[in-house]
Design a protein around this motif. Sequence first.
Motif, PDB file in Angstrom:
ATOM      1  N   ARG A  80       0.690  -1.210   0.097  1.00 49.58           N
ATOM      2  CA  ARG A  80       0.034   0.035  -0.016  1.00 49.58           C
ATOM      3  C   ARG A  80       0.858   1.301  -0.027  1.00 49.58           C
ATOM      4  O   ARG A  80       0.398   2.126  -0.653  1.00 49.58           O
ATOM      5  CB  ARG A  80      -1.054  -0.035   1.272  1.00 49.58           C
ATOM      6  CG  ARG A  80      -2.145  -1.126   0.977  1.00 49.58           C
ATOM      7  CD  ARG A  80      -3.139  -0.762   2.284  1.00 49.58           C
ATOM      8  NE  ARG A  80      -3.983   0.314   1.980  1.00 49.58           N
ATOM      9  CZ  ARG A  80      -5.063   0.202   1.497  1.00 49.58           C
ATOM     10  NH1 ARG A  80      -5.623  -0.865   0.948  1.00 49.58           N
ATOM     11  NH2 ARG A  80      -5.715   1.206   1.104  1.00 49.58           N
ATOM     12  N   LYS A  81       1.729   1.331   0.840  1.00 51.32           N
ATOM     13  CA  LYS A  81       2.621   2.366   0.956  1.00 51.32           C
ATOM     14  C   LYS A  81       3.463   2.601  -0.327  1.00 51.32           C
ATOM     15  O   LYS A  81       3.343   3.846  -0.987  1.00 51.32           O
ATOM     16  CB  LYS A  81       3.875   2.257   1.773  1.00 51.32           C
ATOM     17  CG  LYS A  81       4.833   3.337   2.229  1.00 51.32           C
ATOM     18  CD  LYS A  81       5.807   3.105   3.212  1.00 51.32           C
ATOM     19  CE  LYS A  81       6.841   4.487   3.354  1.00 51.32           C
ATOM     20  NZ  LYS A  81       7.692   3.983   4.455  1.00 51.32           N
ATOM     21  N   LYS A  82       3.940   1.527  -1.265  1.00 46.69           N
ATOM     22  CA  LYS A  82       4.529   1.834  -2.365  1.00 46.69           C
ATOM     23  C   LYS A  82       3.453   2.287  -3.538  1.00 46.69           C
ATOM     24  O   LYS A  82       3.881   2.931  -4.681  1.00 46.69           O
ATOM     25  CB  LYS A  82       5.142   0.355  -2.932  1.00 46.69           C
ATOM     26  CG  LYS A  82       6.463   0.087  -2.165  1.00 46.69           C
ATOM     27  CD  LYS A  82       6.978  -1.264  -2.901  1.00 46.69           C
ATOM     28  CE  LYS A  82       8.284  -1.706  -2.336  1.00 46.69           C
ATOM     29  NZ  LYS A  82       8.748  -2.915  -2.859  1.00 46.69           N
ATOM     30  N   LEU A  83       2.233   2.089  -3.480  1.00 47.30           N
ATOM     31  CA  LEU A  83       1.124   2.560  -4.206  1.00 47.30           C
ATOM     32  C   LEU A  83       0.666   3.589  -3.973  1.00 47.30           C
ATOM     33  O   LEU A  83      -0.134   4.179  -4.692  1.00 47.30           O
ATOM     34  CB  LEU A  83       0.242   1.324  -4.576  1.00 47.30           C
ATOM     35  CG  LEU A  83       0.606  -0.012  -4.982  1.00 47.30           C
ATOM     36  CD1 LEU A  83      -0.375  -1.099  -5.065  1.00 47.30           C
ATOM     37  CD2 LEU A  83       1.263   0.228  -6.317  1.00 47.30           C
ATOM     38  N   GLY A  84       1.180   4.334  -2.632  1.00 45.39           N
ATOM     39  CA  GLY A  84       0.703   5.657  -2.439  1.00 45.39           C
ATOM     40  C   GLY A  84      -0.792   5.700  -1.795  1.00 45.39           C
ATOM     41  O   GLY A  84      -1.436   6.449  -1.794  1.00 45.39           O
ATOM     42  N   LEU A  85      -1.100   4.584  -1.356  1.00 40.38           N
ATOM     43  CA  LEU A  85      -2.389   4.279  -0.657  1.00 40.38           C
ATOM     44  C   LEU A  85      -2.327   4.204   0.782  1.00 40.38           C
ATOM     45  O   LEU A  85      -1.798   3.124   1.392  1.00 40.38           O
ATOM     46  CB  LEU A  85      -3.063   3.045  -1.311  1.00 40.38           C
ATOM     47  CG  LEU A  85      -3.525   2.999  -2.639  1.00 40.38           C
ATOM     48  CD1 LEU A  85      -3.913   1.416  -3.058  1.00 40.38           C
ATOM     49  CD2 LEU A  85      -4.897   4.021  -2.982  1.00 40.38           C
ATOM     50  N   PRO A  86      -2.686   5.225   1.456  1.00 38.58           N
ATOM     51  CA  PRO A  86      -2.894   5.153   3.115  1.00 38.58           C
ATOM     52  C   PRO A  86      -3.646   4.076   3.433  1.00 38.58           C
ATOM     53  O   PRO A  86      -4.690   3.436   2.844  1.00 38.58           O
ATOM     54  CB  PRO A  86      -3.527   6.298   3.577  1.00 38.58           C
ATOM     55  CG  PRO A  86      -4.377   6.951   2.427  1.00 38.58           C
ATOM     56  CD  PRO A  86      -3.737   6.575   1.215  1.00 38.58           C
ATOM     57  N   ALA A  87      -3.747   3.438   4.706  1.00 36.87           N
ATOM     58  CA  ALA A  87      -4.863   2.476   5.472  1.00 36.87           C
ATOM     59  C   ALA A  87      -6.014   2.990   5.434  1.00 36.87           C
ATOM     60  O   ALA A  87      -6.226   4.321   5.596  1.00 36.87           O
ATOM     61  CB  ALA A  87      -4.141   2.198   6.864  1.00 36.87           C
ATOM     62  N   CYS A  88      -7.104   2.266   4.896  1.00 42.38           N
ATOM     63  CA  CYS A  88      -8.310   2.491   4.976  1.00 42.38           C
ATOM     64  C   CYS A  88      -9.098   1.901   6.076  1.00 42.38           C
ATOM     65  O   CYS A  88     -10.299   2.516   6.193  1.00 42.38           O
ATOM     66  CB  CYS A  88      -8.940   2.176   3.677  1.00 42.38           C
ATOM     67  SG  CYS A  88      -8.950   0.415   3.461  1.00 42.38           S
TER      68      CYS A  88
ATOM     69  N   GLY B 102      -8.178   1.663  -2.933  1.00 39.72           N
ATOM     70  CA  GLY B 102      -7.663   0.805  -1.915  1.00 39.72           C
ATOM     71  C   GLY B 102      -8.706   0.509  -0.672  1.00 39.72           C
ATOM     72  O   GLY B 102      -8.551   0.018   0.062  1.00 39.72           O
ATOM     73  N   ASP B 103      -9.919   0.304  -1.268  1.00 36.70           N
ATOM     74  CA  ASP B 103     -11.288   0.166  -0.475  1.00 36.70           C
ATOM     75  C   ASP B 103     -12.053  -0.518  -1.250  1.00 36.70           C
ATOM     76  O   ASP B 103     -12.525  -0.363  -2.436  1.00 36.70           O
ATOM     77  CB  ASP B 103     -11.639   1.475   0.035  1.00 36.70           C
ATOM     78  CG  ASP B 103     -12.925   0.878   0.873  1.00 36.70           C
ATOM     79  OD1 ASP B 103     -12.762   0.665   2.306  1.00 36.70           O
ATOM     80  OD2 ASP B 103     -14.196   1.242   0.439  1.00 36.70           O
ATOM     81  N   SER B 104     -12.532  -1.815  -0.712  1.00 41.77           N
ATOM     82  CA  SER B 104     -13.697  -2.605  -1.357  1.00 41.77           C
ATOM     83  C   SER B 104     -14.936  -2.006  -1.804  1.00 41.77           C
ATOM     84  O   SER B 104     -15.295  -2.202  -2.980  1.00 41.77           O
ATOM     85  CB  SER B 104     -13.984  -3.825  -0.759  1.00 41.77           C
ATOM     86  OG  SER B 104     -14.491  -3.626   0.646  1.00 41.77           O
ATOM     87  N   PHE B 105     -15.421  -0.972  -1.072  1.00 45.04           N
ATOM     88  CA  PHE B 105     -16.659  -0.157  -1.497  1.00 45.04           C
ATOM     89  C   PHE B 105     -16.296   0.677  -2.395  1.00 45.04           C
ATOM     90  O   PHE B 105     -17.056   0.928  -3.493  1.00 45.04           O
ATOM     91  CB  PHE B 105     -17.198   0.391  -0.107  1.00 45.04           C
ATOM     92  CG  PHE B 105     -18.653   0.714  -0.299  1.00 45.04           C
ATOM     93  CD1 PHE B 105     -19.660  -0.157  -0.107  1.00 45.04           C
ATOM     94  CD2 PHE B 105     -19.128   1.949  -0.744  1.00 45.04           C
ATOM     95  CE1 PHE B 105     -21.072   0.238  -0.243  1.00 45.04           C
ATOM     96  CE2 PHE B 105     -20.331   2.497  -1.091  1.00 45.04           C
ATOM     97  CZ  PHE B 105     -21.277   1.518  -0.570  1.00 45.04           C
TER      98      PHE B 105
ATOM     99  N   GLY C 299      -6.825   2.148  17.394  1.00 39.50           N
ATOM    100  CA  GLY C 299      -6.605   3.416  16.775  1.00 39.50           C
ATOM    101  C   GLY C 299      -5.355   3.552  15.591  1.00 39.50           C
ATOM    102  O   GLY C 299      -5.468   4.392  14.930  1.00 39.50           O
ATOM    103  N   SER C 300      -4.767   2.646  15.776  1.00 44.67           N
ATOM    104  CA  SER C 300      -3.400   2.462  14.747  1.00 44.67           C
ATOM    105  C   SER C 300      -4.069   2.092  13.320  1.00 44.67           C
ATOM    106  O   SER C 300      -5.172   1.579  13.134  1.00 44.67           O
ATOM    107  CB  SER C 300      -2.738   1.456  15.293  1.00 44.67           C
ATOM    108  OG  SER C 300      -3.002   0.291  15.378  1.00 44.67           O
ATOM    109  N   ASP C 301      -3.263   2.374  12.420  1.00 43.90           N
ATOM    110  CA  ASP C 301      -3.583   1.956  10.977  1.00 43.90           C
ATOM    111  C   ASP C 301      -3.456   0.717  10.805  1.00 43.90           C
ATOM    112  O   ASP C 301      -2.786  -0.042  11.423  1.00 43.90           O
ATOM    113  CB  ASP C 301      -2.564   2.593  10.030  1.00 43.90           C
ATOM    114  CG  ASP C 301      -2.761   3.960   9.972  1.00 43.90           C
ATOM    115  OD1 ASP C 301      -3.825   4.651  10.228  1.00 43.90           O
ATOM    116  OD2 ASP C 301      -1.819   4.907   9.215  1.00 43.90           O
TER     117      ASP C 301
END
Length: 270
Positions: free
Chosen positions: A54-62, A96-99, A68-70
């Motif tokens: 996710r980091k390499k693709l520029g996508l923050p945790a969703c 980066g999110d299924s919805f 409370g952590s990612d």
Amino acid sequence: MDDQKPILTFYDIASGPPVRPFAPNPWKARYALNFTHTPYHTTWVPLPDVALTRKKLGLPACRKHADGSDFPTLPILYDPSPTTTTTTTSSGTFIGDSFDIAIHLHNKHHHTSDNGAVPAHPPLFPPNTIALHRAFNAHVDNLFSIHGAPLAGYYMPMDPLTAAATRADMARRVGVSRWEDLEIPVGSPERQAKLAAFEAALGSGLAAWFVRREEGPFLEGGTPMYADLIVGGWLQMMRNCLPEWEELKGWQGGLWGGLYDALEEWAEVL
């Protein structure tokens, strides 16, 4: 599938061997890809590599952990057709999110008949239902996370190459010293009580929404929509992880087994 359309890349969690995709949210996206006849191929990501991917693709945790952590997780979809609705690169879009993936497929890849005049299948989202679907998705996730995941998670078909590291990380995240502490032994009184609570929760919290069962296995009877794929994603986790899957299929008069079977049309793993 239409070979003239661009080939999308779908990122899912590596399992097996053999490959046994088990995570519910990637399954929601896979169902949606197949339902919309969108050409794609799967890139399998080892669980310990999800955060870096996710980091390499520029996508923050969703998502977030309970503390409370990612919580970086999958699925991810890469569409080489540029769009301005989400994070866009010069060569396409990462989602980066299924919805969000379902909405993107609904808007950009809705399949039409050969003459292009009418849809070849029902839409993922019937008109004016995206907000309702979002609420339904949260409700279903909560129900299965509380009642199903604790019974099924210990039996996830992990990749043997990364299983030890994955189990250690999961044990740490839930606050136990050993992975084995998460097991609720099959046949134990504790497990039987939790299974009964799971069955009751599905009955009162979800089965009651299926009010047109005489017309078909879906929420709207004979017409599938994304809400059915949401439930199907969790049924796939139960199918691949829950030892009592055959029992679950028969709950609520066979509702879940019937829905699972009806969704097989869109369950191909590519």
